[in-house]
Design an enzyme around this catalytic site. Structure first.
Site, short mmCIF file in Angstrom:
data_model
loop_
_atom_site.label_atom_id
_atom_site.label_comp_id
_atom_site.label_asym_id
_atom_site.label_seq_id
_atom_site.Cartn_x
_atom_site.Cartn_y
_atom_site.Cartn_z
N HIS A 153 6.94 0.87 -3.06
CA HIS A 153 8.08 -0.01 -2.77
C HIS A 153 9.41 0.57 -3.23
CE1 HIS A 153 4.81 -2.80 -2.13
NE2 HIS A 153 5.63 -3.72 -1.70
N GLU A 178 2.55 -0.50 11.28
CA GLU A 178 3.81 0.24 11.41
C GLU A 178 3.79 1.23 12.57
OE1 GLU A 178 2.33 -0.35 8.52
OE2 GLU A 178 3.79 -1.57 7.44
#
Lengths: 450, 327
Positions: free
Chosen positions: B132, B63
């Site tokens: 998540h 990321e």
């Protein structure tokens, strides 16, 4: 060059580091005594470099060194908030930067002063970053060099992304049958930064997208107080193989080897042969910054040993022995370097300090409601002082701050500086940041709110 | 609305990305699994096939590398749109977003801009594993230099995607992932409003509820339930989290006198606190009750089996309204 730095004191843990087999040879084109030697791969890249070019390299290195000293002096005199000396790394920086073309784009750490000067950055502009006047100092668009990265490692994926853009531009141009100037991105970092995860991520991206990027590592042996052996058990150039691109090790105090390796790496990158990592082995002869004390962590004998490998001494020996360069030349360079440093000092001290209100313009390109609300509030707040400060008129009024703080400003009296503008108040405010004098621009300009 | 197909939010984002890519060849998409797979939520489905691998980049799993290289691409003149696969994975990129992306323009005194868009599916109640289901918007809203949008419906999803991409500043778009399949009309000719403004999505007279992203439908349902009890509740979809359109909230509160702010993120340190403080300053004499916040607990996001107890729901918003009316 290859020995691990020795430990200065008993309280520093001494690690038994097995010496790995070094597969990547160290390239040197000027030996310690200044004798030129040959390398089958890299020598062809500096065939054109004769006495005149070597003298130019020497001159740039000498000017950078003298500038670096002046900056340290300025910090000691209270004119800079901090300085990160680059003494000892002149060959690595000048040699690599001299290999660049205008269209190449540089991504530096905060110690690439000689690189910045090579890219045409005005030394005084650079100093404004360390004077607390500017966050960036120069315009990246003018110099094809991004501003300093202080969070180390961040600049590596930036360079890789920029290089990916160069490659996309090339593809687009080819698809349209246009010519495009080949270019590369070059990212500078050190042995300490090499441990940052973002360096790894950047290298993965570079390899995956065949990005035209050169990773130029100045291994100066120390990350503030932590020795290279704590960052890596292998020369950093060897890591390149793990990513699938080439790594080269050069003697970073040998400007000729650095220039050759940089030209080689840049040519590969610009011609679509992917990234290259160049590790220049050098030594930070000075402190990490002016806030650092290297005597706490490294041995004087270690510093002495590296001082003998000083890149300027080596090139001077070569110029004297191989090219008959005499005392007159070196005296001229020293005089030029002195003038260069003095000019940088005069210019930076003459620059106006920043105006706080201008910072509301900077974070956003488009209107941001909160910033505008706070800008307006602050203007109104400042206007509230207008009545009480109405006697402190004009931007040239330094009386309330005293003038003693200007004593060590050498440019004040000689009249040689550029347009000084409102220099007096600028210098005084800079020297006395806690004076608490409200911005003179609002004084007396607002209606009496009472 | 001459052309107003009903689209899911996911399809609306897809259509917005497609249109931005058609209109500007410098727009690139970057992210994990966004190409051949079309993203784990299929938001980018079909775009790699139509625009090619050089404009829809299936990136390495990194990321910080995604956002870091996007910054470099932006410096080269591109307009990258990064997908961070899940909210919890924004943190490996947090350094690049907060120390670099947000500050590059400021650092260069405006010489460079970094028009990077970062799409982050966020929020919970999707029955997944740790990392998540989070709502980290306050962490980013606290950072000057970023703009933050969050659509709650297909129309905004379509337009905000394009508005974020065309903005010269970095924009994070928090996409309400549990609403990706929520359908709504999309006017492809005209956006609803300035993306950085709040919208009154249900007018009312007795109290105001401010919500955003996935909680907007919940707030609307709460207002409907309140109406059945004889209370007229106005609902504001905040839409922009940086900047926040306090004017629209103030206008509402001056009429209703009561304010409840609801978000999925934990209450402590959340944007609800900022809104409560600002509105108390702006509309103190109009308030009939303290501004109340409805948020999650000061706990890490819990496991799926109990997540419905953690995330604010219709009853928690109604309970706050009851408390407000009790003053």
């Amino acid at each position: 060059m290859d020995a691990a730095p020795s430990s200065p004191a008993a309280h520093v843990p001494v690690r038994t580091v097995p010496t790995p087999e070094v597969r990547t040879r160290l390239v040197r084109l000027l030996d310690r005594d200044g004798r030129r030697s040959e390398d089958p791969v890299l020598s062809p890249y500096v065939r054109d470099v004769g006495a005149e070019q070597l003298r130019e390299l020497y001159r740039s290195m000498a000017l950078a060194r003298r500038f670096d000293e002046e900056a340290t002096n300025l910090q000691r005199q209270g004119q800079l908030v901090l300085w990160a000396p680059m003494r000892g790394q002149e060959a690595a920086q000048v040699g690599s930067a001299r290999a660049l073309r205008p269209a190449d784009h540089v991504f530096p750490t905060y110690r690439e002063h000689a690189v910045a000067i090579e890219r045409g950055v005005e030394p005084a502009e650079l100093l404004t970053v360390f004077r607390g006047h500017s966050a960036g100092g120069w315009k990246p668009s003018e110099h094809h060099m991004n501003v300093y990265s202080i969070v180390l490692g961040c600049q590596v994926p930036h360079a890789v992304g920029y290089a990916m853009g160069i490659d996309l531009d090339r593809r687009a141009a080819e698809a349209e049958g246009r010519e495009v100037e080949p270019a590369a991105a070059v990212v500078y970092f050190g042995d300490g930064t090499s441990s940052q995860g973002e360096v790894h991520e950047g290298m993965v991206f570079a390899a995956s997208y065949d990005a035209p990027v050169v990773f130029f590592v100045q291994n100066n042996q120390w990350a503030i107080s932590v020795p290279f052996s704590t960052q890596s058990r292998v020369p950093l150039a060897e890591r390149a193989a793990g990513y699938g691109f080439e790594g080269i090790r050069v003697d970073g105090n040998d400007v000729l080897a650095v220039l050759a390796a940089s030209r080689y790496a840049l040519e590969k990158a610009r011609t679509g042969q992917g990234p290259v990592l160049v590790e220049a082995e050098t030594y930070r002869l000075g402190a990490h910054t002016t806030a650092d004390d290297p005597t706490k962590y490294r041995l004087r004998e270690d510093e002495s040993r590296w001082s003998e490998l000083d890149p300027l001494l080596r090139l001077e020996a070569h110029l004297r022995d191989a090219h008959g360069t005499g005392d007159d030349y070196f005296a001229d360079v020293a005089a030029d370097a002195q003038a260069f440093a003095e000019q940088a000092r005069a210019l930076v001290l003459a620059m106006d300090p920043p105006v706080f209100e201008d910072f509301f313009d900077r974070p956003y390109a488009e209107r941001h409601a909160l910033v505008e609300e706070e800008r307006a509030w602050y203007a109104a707040y400042q206007a509230g002082f207008a009545d009480t400060d109405s006697n402190d008129t004009g931007s040239n009024d330094t009386g309330s701050n005293g003038t003693g703080s200007n004593d060590d400003v050498t440019a004040d009296d000689d009249g040689a500086g550029p347009d000084r503008g409102t220099q007096a108040s600028g210098l005084t405010v800079a020297a006395d940041p806690v004076s608490g004098v409200p911005d003179a621009r609002t004084a007396g300009t607002e209606e009496d709110l009472a | 609305m001459s052309t107003a197909p009903d689209l899911t939010i996911a399809k609306a984002v897809n259509a917005g990305l497609r249109r931005a890519m058609e209109e500007n060849p410098r727009v690139l998409l970057m992210g994990e699994d966004i190409g051949s797979l079309g993203g784990v939520y299929r938001v980018t489905e079909g775009l790699k096939a139509d625009f090619g691998a050089h404009r829809v980049l299936d990136t390495p799993l990194a990321e910080a590398g995604i956002v870091g290289t996007a910054i470099g691409l932006a410096l080269r003149g591109y307009r990258p749109v990064c997908e961070i696969q899940f909210d919890g994975f924004s943190f490996p990129a947090f350094n690049q977003i907060t120390t670099q992306l947000a500050k590059m323009r400021n650092r260069t005194n405006g010489d460079v801009t970094v028009p990077v868009t970062i799409r982050i599916p966020y929020g919970g109640v999707i029955g997944s594993v740790e990392h998540h289901s989070e709502s980290p918007e306050a962490l980013f809203a606290h950072t000057a230099g970023l703009r933050i949008l969050t659509p709650s419906n297909a129309q905004d999803a379509y337009w905000m995607t394009q508005q974020a991409i065309s903005c010269e500043d970095p924009v994070i778009v928090f996409e309400p992932k549990r609403r990706y399949w929520l359908k709504g009309a999309v006017d492809v000719e005209r956006p609803t409003a300035d993306p950085f403004s709040a919208q009154v999505v249900r007018p009312g007279e007795d109290a105001t509820v401010v919500a955003w992203g996935p909680l907007v439908p919940v707030a609307l349902a709460a207002a409907q339930a309140a109406e059945e009890d004889g209370r007229s509740v106005e609902v504001i979809d905040l839409r922009s989290l940086s900047p926040i359109d306090f004017d629209t909230i103030e206008d509402s509160v001056r009429r209703t006198g009561r304010l409840v702010v609801a978000h999925e993120a934990p209450t402590f340190g959340g944007l609800g606190g900022e809104i409560a403080a600002r509105l108390t300053e702006r509309a103190f004499y109009s308030l009939e009750a303290p501004v109340l916040r409805v948020g999650a607990f000061h706990l890490p996001y819990p496991v799926a089996a109990v997540e419905d107890r953690y995330v604010p729901d219709l009853d928690r918003i109604l309970e706050a309204l009851d408390r407000s009316f009790a003053y």
